[in-house]
Structures are given as structure tokens and as C-alpha cells.
Design an enzyme around this catalytic site. Structure first.
Site, PDB file in Angstrom:
ATOM      1  N   SER A 182      16.938 -47.472  15.250  1.00 28.20           N
ATOM      2  CA  SER A 182      16.092 -48.488  16.136  1.00 28.20           C
ATOM      3  C   SER A 182      17.086 -49.694  16.733  1.00 28.20           C
ATOM      4  CB  SER A 182      15.150 -49.143  15.192  1.00 28.20           C
ATOM      5  OG  SER A 182      15.711 -49.709  13.989  1.00 28.20           O
ATOM      6  N   GLU A 229      10.753 -43.098  22.243  1.00 28.62           N
ATOM      7  CA  GLU A 229      11.733 -43.581  23.155  1.00 28.62           C
ATOM      8  C   GLU A 229      12.893 -42.604  23.252  1.00 28.62           C
ATOM      9  OE1 GLU A 229      11.812 -48.421  23.368  1.00 28.62           O
ATOM     10  OE2 GLU A 229      12.468 -47.494  21.203  1.00 28.62           O
ATOM     11  N   ASN A 233      11.627 -52.377  20.628  1.00 23.84           N
ATOM     12  CA  ASN A 233      12.063 -53.544  19.751  1.00 23.84           C
ATOM     13  C   ASN A 233      12.378 -54.794  20.551  1.00 23.84           C
ATOM     14  OD1 ASN A 233      11.229 -52.775  17.156  1.00 23.84           O
ATOM     15  ND2 ASN A 233      13.314 -51.451  16.944  1.00 23.84           N
ATOM     16  N   HIS A 257      13.784 -42.313  19.581  1.00 24.21           N
ATOM     17  CA  HIS A 257      13.276 -43.105  18.597  1.00 24.21           C
ATOM     18  C   HIS A 257      11.804 -43.041  18.450  1.00 24.21           C
ATOM     19  CE1 HIS A 257      12.718 -47.717  17.577  1.00 24.21           C
ATOM     20  NE2 HIS A 257      12.586 -47.042  16.476  1.00 24.21           N
TER      21      HIS A 257
END
Ligand code: 3HC
Length: 294
Positions: free
Chosen positions: A119, A152, A190, A140
């Protein structure tokens, strides 16, 4: 070369979810853990999830058996040799990833695509642990993997565009919506999510609202499925603290700096749902109670 067989390294929360959705997507999957107990634990959680789908009528029992039949657990890295794509979902520590990727690089044919579910760590740096930076990228996934619709797909400056397209197609075959992004710490989600949840902790520290009021504000005012502090407990305070530190280190921006309260809670071992305590007490998991933090 088409992706026909998938390897997953790590059968924890994320790895087991990835293995499950890959098997549901029709791929034979070999999933590797470091001990028999961990293999068994991961496969049991997949069986439980598949069982729930059958109970709800979302999946037929014969389909469940077929999906389960496509999954094989192992403790032996050699068993990943025949996979066309290997997705790594092990502990977020670079030395452990270095050891794994360099071993896999020696083991696997040149054609195998390597993908990390990290991540926050650099995909580019991980690619340097191998002789195949052109066949290395990020995939991800989000927790809980069987439910969250996004993946992702992260390319580095060295990723071969054809390999990238294969990874996008793989994500779509798993029933996910793949989004394209590049190797910048935090990627898209994130980058946006971490400052938001850190700000919720800051709001709590500053007395802007109580734990429940902060959570209810975002749930009821903005339609989020979980409030930010519940989400922090769900993702793990330790995981979030770790990601925030990596992002702060990369960008040197205050919005990524973990607030002192988060650090204290991590030090105290209050890591959220998985340790029974975080912003809420999960003694009765069906009825989390807000903690007194001052
Ligand atoms: N595994 C599989 N399925 C699960 C599950 C799990 N762990 N948890 C819930 N589900 C399923 C349920 O079976 C149910 O399925 P159904 O609709 O077919 O009946 C559905 O999800 C909804 O579950 P519930 O009714 O029990 O509970 P909720 O409606 O509260 O949903 C939730 C639970 C899906 C977790 C929802 O609260 C949610 O979407 N929360 C936000 C999660 C999120 O933001 N995840 C991303 C975290 S960030 C991340 O992962 C990135 C990393 O880098 C930090």
C-alpha cells in the site's frame, strides 16, 4: 503470454482475499504461507467467505466447490514456479520483500509477471530486487478484498506497457474496476484517504467532537459506509501509522504526519479491531463501545 495460473504469496487478510477472488475469476491459484497453520487458517477463512455466499444464494454449492478446487495452499515457494502472475501480499517490510522477490526471480521463468499488493512501499525499489523490472508492477487491493470493487494497477517507469495491459485485464477478470496509477507513495486511494483519517484523529485530539460524533458525521453527513475512526480500527492503527510514516518520509508534508494520539495508541498495542481495542472496544464485536482516551 496469457495469464493462466496465479500465485499468491501471503495468505493473511489481503492474500487470502486475493487468492479467493482470483479463484472466483476462474484461475487456478497456488497460495503460499510460511507455515502449515497459516496456510490452513487462510484457506479456512476463504471457505467461510465462500460458504457465506452460498448461504445468501449468491453462489451455488457446485460453483463454490469448483472455486475451492482451484485453490491450493503450500509452504513451498517452489510450487509457484509454474505461475504466470505472482501477487505478493506479505508483511510490509522491505527486507522481507527483498528476500522473497530475489528468491522468486531465480525460481520463475523470465515470462512470469511479478506484482506487489503493497500500500505504500516503492514498486520501483522492489523491482530492483529482480532482473525483470519490465515485468514488475503493483496490484493494490482493498479490504475486504471480496467486497471492495477497486484494484489500483501501478506502473513504474520500467514496466512494459504490454505487461501493464495484461495486469489491467487481470483486475477486470477478477470483477474489479482497475484504475491506472503510477508509483508514487500512497498511489491514489491512500494519498486521499490517509490525510482524511489522520485529520479525524486530530479533530478528536482537539475536542472538535467525540469518537461517535466524528464517525456519525461522516457516515450520516457524507454517506460513507464507516466513519473514519471505525475505518482506522478496521484497517489497523499500526498499519495506518506505518503507511503515514512512509508517506510523510516521502513527501515531508504535515498532512501525512501521524498525530501523537495515534502513535500512543499504537505503542499501547491498541491496534483496532484485530487486537480488540482501538477507538472502540470490541469485547462484544457486534456492539463496539467507544473508548475513553483521556
Ligand atoms: N469478507 C467478505 N465479505 C464481507 C466481509 C469480509 N471481511 N465483510 C463484509 N462482507 C460482506 C457481507 O457478507 C455483506 O455481503 P452482502 O451485501 O452480499 O450481504 C456485505 O459485505 C456488507 O456487509 P455487512 O452487511 O456485514 O456490513 P456493512 O454493510 O457494514 O459492510 C463493509 C461492511 C463492506 C466493510 C463496509 O462497512 C465498507 O465498505 N467499509 C469501508 C471499507 C473500506 O473503506 N475499505 C478500504 C480500506 S483502505 C485499504 O484497504 C487500503 C489499505 O492500503 C490501507
Amino acid at each position: 503470454m496469457p495469464i493462466e495460473k496465479v500465485g499468491v504469496v501471503g495468505c493473511g487478510l489481503m492474500g487470502s482475499g486475493i487468492a479467493q477472488v482470483a479463484a472466483q475469476g476462474g484461475y487456478p491459484v497456488v497460495v503460499r504461507e510460511v507455515s502449515e497453520q497459516l496456510v490452513e487458517k487462510g484457506l479456512k477463512s476463504i471457505e467461510k467467505n465462500l460458504g457465506r455466499l452460498v448461504e445468501k444464494g449468491t453462489m451455488s454449492a457446485p460453483d463454490r466447490d469448483q472455486v475451492r478446487g482451484r485453490l491450493r495452499g503450500t509452504t513451498n515457494l517452489d510450487d509457484l514456479k509454474g505461475c504466470d502472475l505472482i501477487v505478493e501480499a506479505i508483511i510490509e517490510q522491505l527486507p522481507a520483500k527483498r528476500e522473497l522477490w530475489s528468491a522468486l526471480d531465480k525460481l520463475c521463468p523470465k515470462s512470469t509477471i511479478f506484482a506487489s499488493n503493497t500500500s505504500s512501499l516503492s514498486i520501483t525499489e522492489m523491482a530492483t530486487f529482480t532482473q525483470r523490472p519490465d515485468r514488475f508492477l503493483g496490484l493494490h487491493f482493498f479490504n475486504p478484498v471480496p467486497v471492495m470493487k477497486l484494484v489500483e494497477v501501478i506502473r513504474t517507469i520500467a514496466t512494459d506497457p504490454k505487461v501493464y495491459d495484461d495486469a489491467l485485464a487481470f483486475g477486470a477478470k477478477l470483477g474489479k474496476t482497475p484504475v491506472r496509477t503510477t508509483d508514487r507513495t500512497g498511489f491514489i486511494v491512500n494519498r486521499l484517504l490517509v490525510p482524511y483519517i489522520l485529520d479525524a484523529v486530530r479533530a478528536l485530539e482537539e475536542g472538535v467532537g467525540s469518537i461517535e460524533d466524528i464517525d456519525n458525521s461522516m457516515k450520516l453527513g457524507c454517506g460513507h459506509p464507516m466513519g473514519p475512526l471505525t475505518l482506522l480500527d478496521f484497517v489497523g492503527l499500526d498499519t495506518t501509522y506505518y503507511i503515514a510514516n512512509i508517506m510523510f518520509d516521502e513527501f515531508k508534508e504535515k498532512r501525512f504526519a501521524p498525530p501523537p494520539l495515534l502513535k500512543r495508541m499504537v505503542l499501547a498495542g491498541w491496534h483496532g479491531r484485530k487486537t480488540g481495542r482501538g477507538f472502540y472496544d470490541y469485547t462484544d464485536p457486534a456492539k463496539p463501545m467507544p473508548m475513553r482516551l483521556s
